[in-house]
Design an enzyme around this catalytic site. Structure first.
Site, short mmCIF file in Angstrom:
data_model
loop_
_atom_site.label_atom_id
_atom_site.label_comp_id
_atom_site.label_asym_id
_atom_site.label_seq_id
_atom_site.Cartn_x
_atom_site.Cartn_y
_atom_site.Cartn_z
N ASP A 186 0.85 -1.18 0.00
CA ASP A 186 0.00 0.00 0.00
C ASP A 186 0.89 1.24 0.00
O ASP A 186 2.01 1.21 -0.51
CB ASP A 186 -0.91 -0.05 1.24
CG ASP A 186 -2.18 0.77 1.05
OD1 ASP A 186 -2.12 2.00 1.21
OD2 ASP A 186 -3.23 0.18 0.73
N HIS A 226 -3.81 5.99 3.77
CA HIS A 226 -4.49 4.77 3.30
C HIS A 226 -3.91 3.53 3.97
O HIS A 226 -4.64 2.68 4.50
CB HIS A 226 -4.37 4.67 1.78
CG HIS A 226 -5.27 3.64 1.17
ND1 HIS A 226 -4.82 2.39 0.80
CD2 HIS A 226 -6.58 3.67 0.86
CE1 HIS A 226 -5.82 1.69 0.28
NE2 HIS A 226 -6.90 2.45 0.31
N SER A 386 -11.06 -1.81 -0.47
CA SER A 386 -9.82 -1.98 0.29
C SER A 386 -10.14 -2.32 1.74
O SER A 386 -9.53 -3.22 2.34
CB SER A 386 -8.97 -0.71 0.25
OG SER A 386 -8.37 -0.53 -1.01
#
Length: 692
Positions: A186, A226, A386
């Site tokens: 990520d 994120h 996600s």
């Protein structure tokens, strides 16, 4: 690991300029400033050219692939994949050969990475003009143009995945995933956040592209929102699923949530190399990203999965068929769609969760509370597939901690088995995707569960075949699964049935389209059955009014599935269904003009029975289900006449669909029955009795 960042195009160099690069100090320095030590590269290529003879100019047998979504393409960078049996040393030799032959033609190339541990091949930066040359090189299997991948994010979630017995108190499932390591590919992670402090190791791996509109990289610590959020969902102290699982972070997405297929491949190879150097317990790899369909991305996932790694990925947030994206379309990856607190598909503006046959199950993915990188104690709400994939990665870590020896196939089957079923409103999906999309929301198994000899099965749909008469569709089970039955489905009803065939040492389900048909699906029933031995017995068309029949001849073998296949275009009508005569052994019964196939299997303790449900009048849908304690292994229609669209299994229920009776003028002669074959293991029954 170095950063792969530049995406400039390469152009052919005329000989004077090439000499200038070799001899002219100013020109050489200018080129070095732009692209590194290319003077040394050209000199090396001259030497290489002297030592390597050109390969014979045969026609290219390799193939070229690129992303179907033009805005996501990255021309100028290519993954060259060599044939499976190619020796490791040939990767570098083939790369040098390409550079030498390109230099002879006045082109510069740059080898960005050579793959050794994941798949044979290399990543090269070169002009597209060299593709024809590269495709003709010895050992090359295919070449794929690089493309972009993107992050897929736009506490009810913990309650939703927790079995009912936990909910009266608080979320405290056993073991907490402490025996499992989760790799997260990520953005970076804020490792000092109180949710994940001491649980995350940020590796030095980084392979990200430049940000759009810039010529530099922001520091990873400035854009780790994120990754931090997902790490908290997986194993956060307060909002995490598997509170004991450890995480390792690999940075493959930049501050804009954008990465590349090639950068992610290098990350996967980093994991494989780490696994080889220092083998540890169960590994889960979380891929919370999506790009266009990529053959090489899917192949890399397959390699890693067959090495014992569990890969979990986001289905994608494009409100589209997940099979059009990678790694969501890879069969060896567990692909997760997103639902909200009401167990309905997540909508994200005009988009939303992806769907279709490539999705394995859904999980919470809307307004998920997790760690925020704004400060070490901050939390934030995020949505997307996600987040859904992070939930399933956490559940997988929990299951693997409880049963560390589980294979990928066993883990996937358990995820499906313990999911909440038939809770999603299918009207949200496009009509042609509703039957293909699993109606499953992930949940943890109860702590009292004992898998033992339990028979787990799942339904696998093929891709849609072409519309020609000879078109076929093939459905395959995973490596450790056994194909116990085969059926087919066509929305037009124009099909010629299905049968089980051997292909590459494995049994596959093949469905046949008919003249005037719009295409057909093959549907495999894939099961986990230790020490199983299966065969297929076939009876040719009987040509008599009684229909065609076949049963299992071998001693100790039981019937697990029935299928039928015919060559005529229209089987016509059949009198009311001919059901199995009572008191006789289980057998497959079908139309007199069809070949009937019986799937017969032997395994320790395996027992099966046939259940039939017929309705005298024509119906658009007929169903029959197995009782508790039995598992559906076979689902078929009786008889398989042309007005029947097909049969397929949904969890433990056999569904037979027919044409709309209000428009077809069907008569009682076209009534149909649903036939379910239900199996269980006597070992499980005995074990259950001992526990009582």
């Amino acid at each position: 690991m170095g950063t792969v960042s530049s995406r400039r195009s390469w152009w052919p160099l005329p000989l004077p300029l090439l000499l200038l690069l070799l001899l002219g100090p100013a020109g050489a320095r200018a080129q070095e400033d732009e692209d590194g030590d290319y003077e040394e590269l050209v000199l090396a290529l001259r030497s290489e050219e002297d030592g390597l003879a050109d390969a014979p100019e045969h026609g290219a047998t390799a193939t070229f692939h690129r992303c179907a979504k033009d805005p996501w393409r990255l021309p100028g960078t290519y993954v060259v994949v060599l044939k499976e049996e190619t020796h490791r040393s040939q990767s570098e030799r083939t790369a040098r050969r390409l550079q030498a032959q390109a230099a002879r033609r006045g082109y510069l190339t740059k080898i960005l990475h050579v793959f050794h541990h994941l798949l044979p091949g290399f990543l090269v930066k070169m002009s597209g003009d060299l593709l024809e040359l590269a495709l003709k090189l010895p050992h090359v299997d295919y070449i794929e143009e690089d493309s972009s991948v993107f992050a897929q994010s736009i506490p009810w979630n913990l309650e939703r995945i927790t079995p009912a017995r936990y909910r009266a108190d608080e979320y405290q499932p056993p073991k907490g995933g402490s025996l499992v390591e989760v790799y997260l590919l990520d953005t970076s992670i804020q490792s000092d956040h109180r949710e994940i402090e001491g649980r995350v190791m940020v590796t030095d791996f980084e392979s990200v592209p430049e940000e759009d509109g810039t010529r530099f990289h922001r520091q990873a610590s400035k854009c780790d929102s994120h990754g931090t959020h997902l790490a908290g969902v997986v194993s956060g102290r307060d909002a995490g699923v598997a509170k004991g699982a450890g995480l390792r972070s690999l940075r493959v997405l930049n501050c804009q949530g954008k990465g590349t297929v090639s950068g992610t491949l290098i990350g996967l190879e980093f994991i494989r190399k780490s696994q080889l150097v220092q083998p540890v317990g169960p590994l889960v790899v979380l891929l919370p990203l999506a790009g266009g369909y990529s053959r090489v991305f899917n192949a890399a996932c397959q390699r890693l999965a067959r090495a014992g790694v569990v890969l979990v990925t986001a289905a994608g947030n494009f409100r589209d068929d997940a099979c059009l994206y990678s790694p969501a379309s890879a069969p060896e990856v567990i692909t997760v769609g997103a639902t909200n607190a009401q167990d309905q598909p997540v909508t994200l503006g005009t988009l939303g969760t992806n769907f279709g046959r490539c999705v394995d199950l859904f999980a919470p993915g809307e307004d998920i509370i997790g760690a925020s990188s704004d400060c070490s104690t901050c939390f934030v709400s995020r949505s997307g597939t996600s987040q859904a994939a992070a939930h399933v990665a956490g559940i997988a870590a929990m299951m693997l901690s409880a049963e560390p020896e589980l294979t990928l196939a066993e883990l996937r089957q358990r995820l499906i088995h313990f999911s909440a079923k038939d809770v999603i409103n299918e009207a949200w999906f496009p009509e042609d995707q509703r039957v293909l999309t699993p109606n499953l929301v992930a949940a943890l198994p109860p702590s009292t569960h004992r898998a033992g000899w339990q028979l787990f099965c799942r339904t696998v749909w093929s891709a849609h075949s072409g519309p020609t008469r000879m078109a076929t569709a093939v459905a395959r089970c995973a490596q450790d699964e056994e194909l116990l039955s085969c059926s087919s489905f066509s929305r037009s009803g124009k099909r010629r049935g299905e049968r089980i065939e051997a292909q590459g040492g494995k049994r596959v389900c093949r469905a046949h389209n008919a003249f005037g048909g719009e295409g057909v699906y093959a549907i495999a029933r894939c099961c986990l059955l230790p020490q199983v031995n299966c065969s297929v017995h076939t009876a040719p068309p009987a040509g008599a009014s009684m229909g065609t029949r076949v049963h299992c001849h071998q001693q100790g073998h039981v019937l697990t599935g029935c299928s039928s296949h015919w060559e005529v275009e229209d089987l016509g009508t059949h009198k009311p269904p001919v059901l199995r005569p009572r008191g006789q052994p289980n057998q497959c019964v079908g139309h007199r003009e069809a070949s009937i196939h019986a799937s017969c299997c032997h395994a320790p303790g395996l027992e099966c029975k046939v259940k039939e449900h017929g309705i005298p009048a024509p119906q658009e849908q007929v169903i029959v289900a197995c009782e508790d304690g039995w598992t559906l292994t076979g689902c078929s229609a009786l008889p398989g006449t042309s007005h029947v669209l097909g049969a397929y299994a949904v969890d433990n229920t056999c569904v037979v669909r027919s044409r709309d009776v209000s428009t077809t003028g069907s008569t009682s002669e076209e009534a149909v029955a649903a036939v379910a074959i239900c199996c269980r293991s006597r070992h499980l029954v005995q074990a259950s009795q001992e526990l009582q």
